[in-house]
Each structure stands twice: as structure tokens, then as C-alpha cells.
Scaffold this active site. Structure first.
Site, short mmCIF file in Angstrom:
data_model
loop_
_atom_site.label_atom_id
_atom_site.label_comp_id
_atom_site.label_asym_id
_atom_site.label_seq_id
_atom_site.Cartn_x
_atom_site.Cartn_y
_atom_site.Cartn_z
N CYS A 1 0.84 -1.21 0.00
CA CYS A 1 0.00 0.00 0.00
C CYS A 1 0.87 1.26 0.00
O CYS A 1 1.54 1.55 -0.97
CB CYS A 1 -0.97 -0.04 1.17
SG CYS A 1 -2.38 1.09 0.99
N HIS B 1 -3.55 -5.39 0.66
CA HIS B 1 -2.99 -5.81 1.94
C HIS B 1 -3.02 -7.33 2.06
O HIS B 1 -4.04 -7.92 2.44
CB HIS B 1 -3.77 -5.19 3.10
CG HIS B 1 -3.57 -3.72 3.24
ND1 HIS B 1 -2.60 -3.17 4.06
CD2 HIS B 1 -4.18 -2.68 2.63
CE1 HIS B 1 -2.64 -1.84 3.96
NE2 HIS B 1 -3.58 -1.52 3.10
N GLU C 1 -1.58 -9.05 4.29
CA GLU C 1 -1.44 -9.46 5.69
C GLU C 1 -2.78 -9.72 6.36
O GLU C 1 -2.83 -10.40 7.40
CB GLU C 1 -0.66 -8.41 6.49
CG GLU C 1 -1.37 -7.09 6.73
CD GLU C 1 -1.15 -6.07 5.62
OE1 GLU C 1 -1.25 -4.85 5.91
OE2 GLU C 1 -0.89 -6.48 4.48
#
Length: 554
Positions: A123, A210, A212
Site C-alpha cells: 500500500c 494488503h 497481511e
């Protein structure tokens, strides 16, 4: 060449090499060239996660650890002299609430590029890299938040190996790349982002989404590809390795000194104490303080557990009246946390003084405590609340802290605990906050309120365990609110307290979802609390996730 101060980037030109961009970027930020450290770095392989202020930077560290590779989360502007001893194999750049257009936006240090190690920007991290290396960034006409379908176009990209041609990913951005830096190519796109994944032959990659968060499908595969395939890590960081490293570090740190360990009865302090006991044995004294803010029968259970399973020296201190006196008239939750943290330290100092010269205080501090409290290690992130064992400590202490679990997540601590041979009922004990029931009594803490809360919490936990759900839940607990409502019992009007119960599922406490408890179980808990706990006539169930709420109410 004109330097655009407002966006911290250097205007792109086809006639300028990438190395020239790096030199200009370093000059713009006033950095010195990378200098190799005088001492050779250690042998342990590490992925360094640069934190640019995202509340979910810690999730990145979790994903790396899941690959059995050690990593550390450090501030984005950490100097190379502190990074080099970690023996980094690659860098991951986190997201950020800032924009590359902000005058004081956090940007990567030049060593990120000059080290020639693999880089993965996420990002804001991706946009910052593209901005640094000569790409063009613009505010998107359409923001992208939530689920988006990613379309993979690269056929032989190691970062995206094993992924389907299309997959759902989680986006959260307003800026986007409109022109790639020299030497980069697009590897995947979404409907709104032509450059959703970018990469270069030099091993620098960027992801607009993202990976994660659990909302991104195949996020774990992306991390495995980066850490194992691209960075070349072996994935040999295990609980056994952590134990041996920690014991060696503790021996070196303590030397001939003495240690007192703050023992709570939970898995964190138990694991910390066991590690220290293995390292220095007779130089350790554990202190268990009954602060009067514990659950029903908890002091007795903790002492019995340690007597049965450990041979450590444990000192018991009954300080219930002392803590209640300190909390009298206090309603602000942050003040409660600070008061509890300060009082703990003062009692430890007093008890340590009776033992002779004590140099160190050991705590079971975990990574989530550090992140949410925003220590010097996490200065780019916003403070959520102060954990009593991090930001709640007094500015002046006689002790040097020993925190062997400071960079571990709860599930990692449990793995270490099992490897150390701790009993399973201790390892799988649900987390309990350091300030105890002080932050589960909303408003002023009094003995009467604590008694009410203990009774309600006992009923809740009994029913959760009877239903066989205890191990499935991250936490389950009762909260005594400061609200009273009208009720009717036996044809009489009542005006009693409102009790809230909370049960959540989570992997790491950084994000959480409310547990879908069976209705008949909720009904049984409610009936028992209202009928068996004097002063309570209403119960509610908290169905808020994290975010937007935190796990504890205070």
C-alpha cells in the site's frame, strides 16, 4: 533537477539512472551513505518490517513468523547501524495513514535500496517506493476500499507463484500509481488500479492491496513466496531455537545480577519466568501480587499451580487494600492503567529491597502490548490505549527490565510454553489484562462493584467451560457497566446494574470477531447472572468486532 518538496519525490526522466534517483533521494532527506558495521552481523536470518504507521503492521510480522522466519517491526526511519546487526534478508514496507503528497509523510531510508536486498512495499510502502524511484503518483478519482478482484498477468513472477489468475484481495487506498518507475512492470491489476502489483528485476516489489489481512485470499502464499523464494530464507526459526537464544541472551544480560519476576499466573509471565529460571535459576525470585483486582479464587489457583509444577522461589504479597485505596475516586481508564502500573512497580521495589541488591525486573510483555501502547519502537502508529506494563510504568525505576517475550505474539508464546513443558491448562488460559478487573468495572472501582463483577464473571466462565467452548474462544469475560436500569422481580421494582458479556475469537488480539454463542447458552448465562448476582437485573451481549471496538471496554 527540481525537487518537489510537497510530495518528497524527484521528477522522473528517461535520461537518469535509478542510482541517481537514490543519490538525490538521500540528499533530499539528509541521509548518509550506507556504512557496513564494524562488527559482523549475527547468523540468524531476519526479515525487517518497516513500520510507516499502519495499525496492522504487526499483522505483517505475524505472517512472516508463520513462515518460521524471524522478523522485527521497526520504525521506518531506523538507521542502518541498528538494522545491520539483524542480518536482514529482505525488507517489507508497511501501509500508512499518510499520503505521499503530505509534507511530512514517512518515506523509506535510502539503505532499503542500496542494500540490494529484496523489498516488498505494501500500500503506502509500494507508493513510496514508486515515488522514490521515479514513478508518478496521483490521487485516485475513485478510492478503493474493501474486497476487490485482483487479476494476475505475470506468468513467471516468483512473488505470485501458485496463485490463481483471479483472486479477492483487500484494498484500502486513495492514491495510485499512474506511471511506473524505470525498470518496473505491472504484474497484476484490478478494475480501479492498473498497477496493483509491480516488480523489477532487482527484486523490488509493490502490492497495492494488503496481503497481511485475512480478507485477502492466498495472502499467506504471497508471504511465503517473498520470504522463502525471493529472500532465500530457510524457515528454521522454531520455538526450540527461540528458547536457546533467549536463555543465552538472559545469561549475558543478567551476568552476576539478581532478577525479580512479576508473576500473574497467565501464560506470558509463566513462560518468561521459566525462560529466566533456565538461564539463571537461583538468581530469580518470582513475586505474585494480589492486587484485589483478580477473579474469584484466582490467587489460590495461581499459587497452587506454581507449587505443583515449578520449583521456583515465589513470594506472595497481599496488596488488595493498597490498590483499592489508590483507585478510589478514579474513573478515567487511562489513569487506572497508570496507577495500577505504578503501584505494581513500587511494590516490586519494596519487596526486592528485602532480598538484597536486585538489578532486574522481568515481565511477560508481548508484542501487541508494545504496538497498542506506542513505545519508541512504534512512534508512527496512533496510541490505542496504554498497557500497564509498557506505557503505564513509572518514568523512574530502580530496575532494568527483562522482557524475553517482547517480540512474540500470544500464539507463539503458547508454542514456546508447550516446548518448555508447561501444563496445558496454564498454556491455554485465556488472556487477562494486567490492570485486572479495574478496567472491567466501568467508572470508579469499589469493593462492592468488584464482588458483583466476580460473581457474574464466574457464572459466565462456568457456563462457557461446561459448553466446551473455552479453548475455541480467545477471550470471554463480564463487564460491570456504570449504568442502572429499572427491572421487576417478584412483582417488585428493581433498579440494578447492567452487566455486559464479551466473547471473541481472534488469532493475535490485533483484530477480533464476536463469537456466535448459541442462543440457549446466552439465555442460560443471562438467567443465572440476573437471578444469582445481587444488584444486577439486566445482561447484554457485546457483538462488536475489533475494529471498530477494542477487546476490553476500557
Amino acid at each position: 533537477m527540481k525537487k518537489k518538496k510537497e510530495s518528497h519525490r524527484i521528477a522522473a526522466s528517461d535520461d537518469i539512472e535509478v542510482s541517481t534517483y537514490l543519490e538525490l533521494a538521500r540528499e533530499l532527506r539528509g541521509e548518509q551513505p550506507v556504512v557496513e558495521p564494524k562488527e559482523p552481523p549475527g547468523e540468524r536470518e531476519t526479515i525487517v518490517v518497516l513500520d510507516f504507521g499502519s495499525q496492522y503492521s504487526m499483522l505483517i510480522a505475524r505472517r512472516v513468523r508463520e513462515c518460521h522466519v524471524y522478523c522485527e517491526l521497526v520504525p521506518y526511519d531506523t538507521p542502518w547501524e541498528k538494522i545491520a546487526p539483524l542480518n536482514p534478508r529482505g525488507f517489507i514496507l508497511s501501509g500508512s495513514p499518510a499520503s505521499v503528497y503530505d509534507a511530512d509523510t514517512p518515506l523509506p531510508m535510502s539503505y532499503i535500496y542500496e542494500s540490494h536486498l529484496p523489498v516488498m512495499g505494501i500500500c503506502h510502502g509500494m507508493l513510496a517506493v514508486a515515488n522514490d524511484l521515479g514513478g508518478q503518483i496521483a490521487r485516485g478519482a475513485k478510492h478503493e476500499y474493501g474486497h476487490t478482484i485482483l487479476h494476475v498477468t505475470a506468468e513467471d513472477c516468483p512473488l505470485l507463484a501458485g496463485l490463481p489468475s483471479s483472486l479477492p484481495v483487500w484494498m484500502s487506498h486513495g492514491d495510485q500509481i499512474i506511471e511506473l518507475p524505470p525498470g518496473f512492470k505491472s504484474l497484476a491489476y484490478t478494475e480501479n488500479s492498473a498497477f496493483a502489483v509491480i516488480g523489477s528485476d532487482s527484486g523490488i516489489y509493490g502490492l497495492q492491496f494488503h496481503p497481511e489481512v485475512i480478507h485477502t485470499a492466498h495472502g499467506k502464499t504471497i508471504f511465503q513466496n517473498f520470504v522463502l523464494r525471493i529472500c532465500g530464507c530457510q524457515g528454521n526459526w522454531t520455538p526450540a531455537n527461540f528458547i536457546s537464544e533467549s536463555v543465552a541472551k538472559i545469561k549475558e544480560q543478567v551476568g552476576g545480577g539478581r532478577v525479580v519476576c512479576a508473576l500473574s499466573g497467565g501464560v506470558d509471565s509463566a513462560v518468561a519466568a521459566t525462560l529466566i529460571d533456565r538461564a539463571i535459576s537461583s538468581k530469580l525470585t518470582c513475586i505474585f501480587i494480589n492486587n484485589g483486582l483478580l477473579r474469584r479464587d484466582e490467587p489460590e489457583r495461581v499459587l497452587n499451580t506454581f507449587k505443583r509444577n515449578f520449583k521456583m522461589d515465589v513470594v506472595y504479597v497481599d496488596a488488595a487494600d493498597r490498590f483499592l485505596a489508590r483507585l478510589k475516586g478514579v474513573s478515567d481508564p487511562e489513569k487506572k492503567r497508570h496507577l495500577v502500573g505504578n503501584e505494581f512497580i513500587r511494590i516490586f521495589e519494596e519487596e526486592a529491597a528485602t532480598l538484597g541488591k536486585v538489578d532486574f525486573l522481568a515481565q511477560g510483555t508481548l508484542y501487541p502490548d508494545v504496538i497498542e501502547s506506542t513505545s519508541a519502537e512504534t512512534k508512527a502508529a496512533a496510541k490505542i490505549k496504554t498497557h500497564h506494563n509498557v506505557g503505564g510504568l513509572p518514568a523512574r525505576m530502580r530496575f532494568t527490565l527483562i522482557e524475553p517475550l517482547r517480540y512474540l505474539f500470544k500464539d507463539e508464546v503458547r508454542e514456546v510454553g508447550l516446548a518448555l513443558g508447561l501444563p496445558e491448562d496454564m498454556v491455554w488460559r485465556q488472556p487477562f489484562p494486567g490492570p485486572g478487573l479495574a478496567i472491567r468495572v466501568i467508572g470508579e472501582v469499589t469493593k462492592d462493584k468488584l464482588d458483583i463483577l466476580r460473581a457474574a464473571d464466574w457464572i459466565l466462565m462456568s457456563e462457557i467451560k461446561k459448553a466446551g467452548l473455552y479453548r475455541q474462544l480467545w477471550q470471554s469475560f463480564a463487564v460491570l457497566t456504570d449504568l442502572k436500569s429499572v427491572g421487576v422481580m417478584g412483582d417488585y421494582r428493581t433498579y440494578g446494574y447492567l452487566v455486559a458479556i464479551r466473547a471473541i475469537t481472534s488469532e493475535d488480539a490485533m483484530t477480533a470477531d464476536w463469537a456466535r454463542l448459541p442462543y440457549d447458552l446466552l439465555a442460560r448465562i443471562s438467567d443465572r447472572i440476573v437471578n444469582e448476582v445481587p444488584g444486577v437485573n439486566r445482561m447484554v451481549y457485546d457483538i462488536t468486532g475489533k475494529p471498530p471496538a477494542t477487546i476490553e471496554w476500557e
